[in-house]
Write an enzyme that holds these catalytic residues in place. Sequence first.
Site, short mmCIF file in Angstrom:
data_model
loop_
_atom_site.label_atom_id
_atom_site.label_comp_id
_atom_site.label_asym_id
_atom_site.label_seq_id
_atom_site.Cartn_x
_atom_site.Cartn_y
_atom_site.Cartn_z
CE LYS A 28 -1.51 -1.38 3.73
NZ LYS A 28 -1.20 -2.73 4.23
CD GLU A 31 -2.25 -4.93 1.99
OE1 GLU A 31 -1.26 -4.17 1.89
OE2 GLU A 31 -2.90 -5.06 3.03
CD GLU A 76 -5.00 -7.13 5.88
OE1 GLU A 76 -4.15 -6.45 5.29
OE2 GLU A 76 -5.97 -6.65 6.47
CD GLU A 93 -0.21 -2.50 7.86
OE1 GLU A 93 -0.50 -3.67 8.17
OE2 GLU A 93 -0.96 -1.77 7.20
CG ASP A 108 -1.38 -9.33 12.52
OD1 ASP A 108 -0.64 -9.61 13.47
OD2 ASP A 108 -2.17 -8.36 12.53
CE LYS A 144 -6.55 0.37 4.16
NZ LYS A 144 -6.11 -1.02 4.29
CG ASN A 170 -6.14 -2.65 12.09
OD1 ASN A 170 -6.72 -2.97 11.07
ND2 ASN A 170 -4.82 -2.48 12.10
CG HIS A 216 -2.55 -6.68 9.01
ND1 HIS A 216 -3.09 -6.99 10.23
CD2 HIS A 216 -3.32 -5.69 8.49
CE1 HIS A 216 -4.16 -6.24 10.44
NE2 HIS A 216 -4.32 -5.44 9.41
CG ASP A 235 -4.99 -3.07 1.69
OD1 ASP A 235 -5.57 -4.02 1.14
OD2 ASP A 235 -4.81 -3.00 2.93
O1 LIG Z 1 -7.79 -1.41 6.71
C1 LIG Z 1 -7.51 -2.46 7.30
O2 LIG Z 1 -8.36 -3.32 7.60
C2 LIG Z 1 -6.08 -2.75 7.64
C3 LIG Z 1 -5.36 -3.30 6.50
O3 LIG Z 1 -5.89 -3.86 5.57
C4 LIG Z 1 -3.91 -3.17 6.45
O4 LIG Z 1 -3.34 -2.58 7.36
O5 LIG Z 1 -3.33 -3.66 5.50
MG LIG Z 2 -4.45 -4.76 4.20
#
Ligand SMILES: O=C([O-])CC(=O)C(=O)O
Ligand SMILES: [Mg+2]
Length: 390
Positions: free
Chosen positions: A182, A239, A266, A342, A293, A184, A55, A323, A213
């Site tokens: 994890k 992160e 990543e 991950e 990744d 956000k 992704n 990632h 993150d």
């Molecule tokens: O939300 C995303 O773009 C994915 C991401 O950063 C992660 O898996 O660390």
């Molecule tokens: Mg990330």
Amino acid sequence: MTMKIVDIRERTLPIASNIRNSFIDFSKMTLSLVAVITDQERDGRPVVGFGFNSNGRYGQGSLMRERFVPRLMEADPETLHDDSGLIDPHRAWDTMMTNEKPGGHGERSVAVGVLDMALWDLRAKLEERPLFDLLAHRFGSGTPDPRVFVYAAGGYYHPGKGTQGLQDELTSYLDRGYTVVKMKIGGASLAEDLTRIEGALSVLGEGQHLMVDANGRFGAAEALDYLSALQDYDLFWYEEPVDPLDYAGTRAVTGRAGGLPIATGENLFSHWDARNLGLYGGMDPERDYLQFDCALSYGLVEYLRTLEALGELGWSPSRFIPHGGHQMSLNIAAGLGLGGNESYPDLFQPFGGFPDGCVVEDGHITMPELPGIGFEGKSDLAKVCRELLD
Ligand SMILES: O=C([O-])CC(=O)C(=O)O
Ligand SMILES: [Mg+2]
């Protein structure tokens, strides 16, 4: 008899969901799935390698159709082989990158990463062994370690999802055997994010069970404001605090991080970018983590160069936790001794996750012995792969 690729098929597929991080939403997210079909047979069936990107970067079908697939298909088949007469992903990589200038990696690194994944799957299937076993013998210690640390990524911003919803989600990962999760940050105010973090920690308990993150959202000053607040908690890592290419900003954060590990990488797509992070980002090989990744960054052929370039700067493979949540990186982890991988237990299916019957225990999975990357062992993914052959 000279083996050859008879067809390469690709399709763009949706992996959309109603979530967002601090930078993007995933309402239109796609990936490219590719099948590299050969004239070889095992058990009466053609040997086919499959690959896809993770992704974050969307499908790259047009780049594949216009440049990278024709280069493979037009090459003299023997130029893609090594001495064993089998397709060598390194030689295929050189062929794909013919007439590509250095630098400016853009999204071609994704197109090549997808095809590289399929070529490694193919190569291990031709040798009738798991990719992690092939990697351990060819590039690693000779002994794979099929037990791999995995963490559960989630904790996205989601309409109508409050702290209770976040707590329920994270608890469900613990219930499924994960020990580290994890979430956000950076998509709300610092005060709101701290409420979310405290809510998360209240269900996770003592110890480094939580990663946060920021998805590269902050400038250095805001990243440092967050750092000051985050230092009060016992986190696994902080992160992507700043733009992935902002090495000075990264250095500002790493230099003040004290005991809080920083993870990033990543969104760095070549070993040159990775090396620059190592040289100029102030990252600490004893404390910090690297998340390159391969599916987004020119594949395993380039990832091997990245491991080497960072190795020269003091980084052990055990500080790499990629990632992307795909089985390709699980194989690299098991084969080359990475620190883990991950996982997205509830997102981006059927592409993420593990072969059927593979359970998470105490935050680890054990790789089954399947030929290639192991996609055929995951029935929902195998079905989508087979549809490409119809
Ligand atoms: O939300 C995303 O773009 C994915 C991401 O950063 C992660 O898996 O660390
Ligand atoms: Mg990330």
